[in-house]
Structure formats: structure tokens, C-alpha cells
Write a protein that holds these residues in place. Structure first.
Motif, short mmCIF file in Angstrom:
data_model
loop_
_atom_site.label_atom_id
_atom_site.label_comp_id
_atom_site.label_asym_id
_atom_site.label_seq_id
_atom_site.Cartn_x
_atom_site.Cartn_y
_atom_site.Cartn_z
N MET A 1 54.66 38.47 40.66
CA MET A 1 53.51 39.03 39.99
C MET A 1 52.81 37.93 39.19
SD MET A 1 53.60 42.48 37.75
CE MET A 1 52.37 42.77 36.50
N ALA A 2 51.50 37.82 39.35
CA ALA A 2 50.75 36.76 38.68
C ALA A 2 50.74 36.96 37.17
CB ALA A 2 49.33 36.73 39.22
N VAL A 3 50.74 35.86 36.46
CA VAL A 3 50.63 35.91 35.00
C VAL A 3 49.16 36.17 34.64
CG1 VAL A 3 50.96 34.63 32.85
CG2 VAL A 3 52.53 34.29 34.76
N GLU A 4 48.93 37.15 33.79
CA GLU A 4 47.56 37.50 33.41
C GLU A 4 47.11 36.66 32.21
OE1 GLU A 4 47.49 41.68 32.60
OE2 GLU A 4 47.38 42.22 34.72
N ALA A 5 45.78 36.56 32.07
CA ALA A 5 45.21 35.83 30.94
C ALA A 5 44.30 36.74 30.12
CB ALA A 5 44.42 34.62 31.42
N GLN A 21 34.52 35.02 35.86
CA GLN A 21 34.56 34.30 37.13
C GLN A 21 35.91 33.64 37.38
OE1 GLN A 21 31.12 31.78 36.56
NE2 GLN A 21 29.73 33.54 36.68
N ALA A 22 36.58 33.22 36.31
CA ALA A 22 37.88 32.56 36.48
C ALA A 22 39.01 33.56 36.74
CB ALA A 22 38.21 31.72 35.25
N GLY A 23 38.76 34.84 36.45
CA GLY A 23 39.76 35.86 36.76
C GLY A 23 40.59 36.33 35.59
N ALA A 24 40.03 36.27 34.38
CA ALA A 24 40.75 36.82 33.22
C ALA A 24 40.98 38.31 33.43
CB ALA A 24 39.95 36.59 31.94
N ALA A 25 42.13 38.80 32.95
CA ALA A 25 42.42 40.24 33.04
C ALA A 25 41.92 40.98 31.81
CB ALA A 25 43.93 40.44 33.19
N HIS A 26 41.83 40.26 30.68
CA HIS A 26 41.42 40.87 29.42
C HIS A 26 40.50 39.89 28.68
CE1 HIS A 26 45.21 43.27 29.92
NE2 HIS A 26 45.68 42.10 30.28
N ALA A 209 45.64 27.00 35.11
CA ALA A 209 47.01 26.52 34.86
C ALA A 209 48.05 27.60 35.11
CB ALA A 209 47.12 26.05 33.40
N LEU A 210 47.61 28.87 35.22
CA LEU A 210 48.54 29.98 35.45
C LEU A 210 48.78 30.22 36.94
CD1 LEU A 210 47.09 32.50 32.85
CD2 LEU A 210 49.02 30.95 32.56
N ARG A 211 47.96 29.64 37.78
CA ARG A 211 48.09 29.91 39.22
C ARG A 211 49.43 29.37 39.71
NH1 ARG A 211 42.33 28.60 39.39
NH2 ARG A 211 41.33 30.60 39.08
N GLY A 212 50.11 30.23 40.45
CA GLY A 212 51.39 29.80 41.04
C GLY A 212 52.59 29.98 40.13
N LEU A 213 52.36 30.40 38.88
CA LEU A 213 53.50 30.61 37.99
C LEU A 213 54.20 31.93 38.32
CD1 LEU A 213 52.08 29.50 34.52
CD2 LEU A 213 53.63 28.25 36.01
#
Length: 213
Positions: A1-5, A21-26, A209-213
Motif C-alpha cells: 500500500m502506497a504511503v500517502e502525503a 498534480q503530484a498526488g497528495a491524498a490530503h 520521495a514516497l514512491r516505491g516505499l
């Protein structure tokens, strides 16, 4: 599960666009006038209009009176109310019941003793947010570019969803996640050129920096 930002303290259209655009969840909108990141309900409404339905709009309040919360909710379709002051569990439960909104409580951590407060809040919140305790004399309860000892959260689990905050930057967020296993990370000062001035590229770098974590 991807880490949300969560990108907190959004106060201009460029920062909102970068977060979306970068994909923040909140995204966090600050309703605490002493903060350099504070927005009025009207400014927040204009920023909220740029957010897709999939993005959680979080309103940050510090020891708020009902009147302020009502004024904001009339103008802004908040999904979550973030309480970042000294609100006791009873007040948190009251705000949650009265508004019908999900509520997040920020808990300041500095030492292992501070973890004891979490038990009282867990039954009355939808989300927990672990932030660094404000330094002595600080005017703001959060957004002070201060990290706490992440090993305090090592091997810990909670019944409610939680977020990690406090001094997180594009350079250190991956390390923080690996140590704490945080499902969501929250930054404000870590993506700014100066207090209250978000840098769109740093927002993109932080989420990248969260991609792939």
C-alpha cells in the motif's frame, strides 16, 4: 500500500495545484490567525474549488470556538477537522458529534512519556497525528520545522489511522517512513522557502520521495 502525503498550510493556488498534480491524498488549510499559513474562510473556499473530490480537505484549528468552526464549514467543504491545540478528549468528541465531520487530533511527542496521552484520544477520533512538541517559547503548536525521535513510534501500532508530522522534508521523509512505518506523512515547513511560502517543486519532491516505499 502506497504511503500517502498530506501537504499542510496551503495558502495559494500554485501550492494547491502542485499538491493536486503530484498526488497528495490530503491538503491542510490553516484557520489559526497567528500562523503565517493562515487563510480566511473565503480564501480557503477558492483554494478548495481547485481540489478534486478524491482529495481530503483538512481544516486545522487550534482550541477553536464553535462559531469559528461553523463559519468555516459554511464556506469550505472540509472532510476532516484537525485539532492542533490543547483540546481535551471531551471537546474533541463534542466537535466530532456536533459537526458530523471526521476529526483528527494532533499529539505532540518529545519523550516516551508523551505516548500515554494517545489512549485517551483514540476512542474519540478518526485519525491521530503525531507531531513534534513545540519548542519552548514557540508561537505555533506545529509547523516549526522540528522533528522528534522517530524511534518512539518503532514497532507501535494504533487502532485508528495515523499520520507522522514534524520536520519532514523531501530529504528525510523516506528514512522516517522506513523507521516508523507511517501510512501517511504530513509536511508544512519542509516544503517552504520561508514560513507561509510553499515551494511547488519541493511539494513535488516530497511526494516523489514516497514512491516505491
Amino acid at each position: 500500500m502506497a504511503v500517502e502525503a498530506k501537504i499542510c498550510g496551503i495558502n495559494d493556488p500554485q501550492a494547491m495545484n502542485a499538491a493536486v498534480q503530484a498526488g497528495a491524498a490530503h491538503v491542510g488549510l490553516v484557520f489559526f490567525p497567528p500562523s503565517p499559513r493562515a487563510v480566511s474562510p473565503q480564501e480557503a473556499a477558492m483554494l478548495a474549488a481547485r481540489a478534486p473530490a478524491s482529495l481530503n480537505l483538512v481544516g486545522l484549528f487550534v482550541n477553536p470556538e464553535d462559531g469559528l468552526i461553523d463559519q468555516v464549514l459554511e464556506a469550505v467543504p472540509l472532510d476532516i477537522i484537525q485539532l492542533h491545540g490543547k483540546e481535551p478528549p471531551e471537546r474533541v468528541a463534542e466537535i466530532r458529534a456536533r459537526t458530523g465531520r471526521e476529526v483528527m487530533k494532533a499529539i505532540g511527542l518529545k519523550s516516551r512519556d508523551d505516548l500515554a496521552a494517545i489512549k485517551a484520544y483514540e476512542p474519540v477520533v478518526d485519525y491521530l497525528l503525531f507531531d513534534a512538541k513545540a519548542p519552548e517559547g514557540a508561537k505555533l503548536p506545529g509547523g516549526n520545522a522540528v522533528a522528534f525521535d522517530w524511534t518512539l513510534l518503532e514497532e507501535k501500532t494504533w487502532e485508528k489511522p495515523w499520520m507522522l508530522a514534524g520536520g519532514l522534508t523531501p530529504a528525510n521523509v523516506a528514512t522516517a517512513v522506513k523507521l516508523t512505518r507511517a501510512p501517511c506523512v504530513d509536511t508544512s515547513s519542509g516544503v517552504e522557502d520561508e514560513p507561509g511560502k510553499k515551494n511547488p517543486q519541493l511539494i513535488r519532491d516530497f511526494i516523489g520521495a514516497l514512491r516505491g516505499l
